[in-house]
Design a protein around this motif. Structure first.
Motif, mmCIF file in Angstrom:
data_model
loop_
_atom_site.group_PDB
_atom_site.id
_atom_site.type_symbol
_atom_site.label_atom_id
_atom_site.label_comp_id
_atom_site.label_asym_id
_atom_site.label_seq_id
_atom_site.Cartn_x
_atom_site.Cartn_y
_atom_site.Cartn_z
ATOM 1 N N VAL A 127 -6.286 0.698 4.037
ATOM 2 C CA VAL A 127 -5.122 0.191 4.769
ATOM 3 C C VAL A 127 -5.267 0.524 6.252
ATOM 4 C CG1 VAL A 127 -3.599 0.200 2.749
ATOM 5 C CG2 VAL A 127 -3.777 2.259 4.149
ATOM 6 N N PRO A 128 -4.425 -0.052 7.118
ATOM 7 C CA PRO A 128 -4.594 0.143 8.568
ATOM 8 C C PRO A 128 -4.680 1.595 9.035
ATOM 9 C CG PRO A 128 -3.094 -1.652 8.183
ATOM 10 C CD PRO A 128 -3.390 -1.042 6.829
ATOM 11 N N THR A 169 -0.432 -8.574 -6.608
ATOM 12 C CA THR A 169 0.916 -8.934 -7.036
ATOM 13 C C THR A 169 1.966 -8.599 -5.985
ATOM 14 O OG1 THR A 169 0.233 -8.554 -9.305
ATOM 15 C CG2 THR A 169 2.581 -8.645 -8.906
ATOM 16 N N ALA A 170 1.943 -7.376 -5.482
ATOM 17 C CA ALA A 170 2.925 -6.937 -4.485
ATOM 18 C C ALA A 170 2.333 -5.788 -3.680
ATOM 19 C CB ALA A 170 4.214 -6.480 -5.183
ATOM 20 N N ASP A 171 2.940 -5.480 -2.536
ATOM 21 C CA ASP A 171 2.475 -4.358 -1.728
ATOM 22 C C ASP A 171 2.483 -3.061 -2.539
ATOM 23 O OD1 ASP A 171 2.094 -5.974 0.463
ATOM 24 O OD2 ASP A 171 3.938 -5.363 1.490
ATOM 25 N N VAL A 184 -5.831 -0.406 -6.534
ATOM 26 C CA VAL A 184 -5.094 -1.516 -7.147
ATOM 27 C C VAL A 184 -5.685 -1.771 -8.526
ATOM 28 C CG1 VAL A 184 -4.461 -3.953 -6.935
ATOM 29 C CG2 VAL A 184 -4.723 -2.557 -4.866
ATOM 30 N N GLU A 185 -4.839 -1.724 -9.552
ATOM 31 C CA GLU A 185 -5.308 -1.982 -10.911
ATOM 32 C C GLU A 185 -5.692 -3.447 -11.066
ATOM 33 O OE1 GLU A 185 -3.369 -0.199 -14.263
ATOM 34 O OE2 GLU A 185 -2.304 1.204 -12.938
ATOM 35 N N GLY A 186 -6.664 -3.700 -11.940
ATOM 36 C CA GLY A 186 -7.167 -5.055 -12.157
ATOM 37 C C GLY A 186 -6.083 -6.052 -12.517
#
Length: 169
Positions: free
Chosen positions: A21-22, A45-47, A29-31
């Motif tokens: 991330v920045p 899916t989402a942040d 992140v899970e598959g």
């Protein structure tokens, strides 16, 4: 920004991805939360799907590039097959990983390697230094990637033709 793939070695499957991330920290992140991949972006899916390393169950699994390349590959009986030199990923209905294993720098110069599906994996050491594979992995391996791909992914061959010849005719 994409950082690495997270591999479930015991299944030879993609478990997730790591992203930077920045603020330059890593998130996992899970598959199941990966919606799509392209040359410029990975859609999730989402942040909230990008979880800090310490809060993710994926933190115990190895990263493909950062942990698995260079790992020793041994059979269940302890025979050393070599080290993971490269990993290949085939994107299809189900993602498949292939290990390229070499025993020495001489193998690299001579073009010698073993290629086999990562699904042959059974376990990995806690320090990611050793991957344990099925006992028959060496027999199921191919010596070039094209041969393995052909065997695993080409359409089934027609039944072989058997020719029976009689003597003298």
């Amino acid at each position: 920004q994409f950082h690495d793939l997270i591999i479930n070695v015991a299944r030879g499957e993609l478990a997730g991805i790591s992203v930077q991330v920045p603020d330059e920290s890593l998130r996992l992140v899970e598959g199941r939360d990966i919606q799509g991949c392209g040359p410029d972006a990975v859609m999730i899916t989402a942040d909230e799907s990008a979880v800090t390393v310490q809060d993710s169950p994926l933190k115990v699994l190895p990263l493909a590039k950062h942990n698995l390349i260079g790992s020793n590959v041994v059979t269940e009986s302890g025979k050393l097959l070599g080290q993971v030199a490269h990993m290949y990923m085939r994107l299809s209905e189900t993602v498949m990983f292939i290990y390229e294993v070499r025993t020495s720098i001489l193998d690299k110069l001579l073009g010698h390697a073993l290629f086999f599906p990562a699904s042959q994996g059974r376990a990995i050491s806690a320090d990611f230094a050793r991957i344990v594979v099925a006992e028959d992995t060496e027999m199921k391996a191919d010596h070039n990637l094209a041969a393995l791909e052909s065997r695993l992914f080409s359409p089934p061959k027609e039944d072989p033709v058997v020719v029976i010849r009689s003597r003298g005719y």
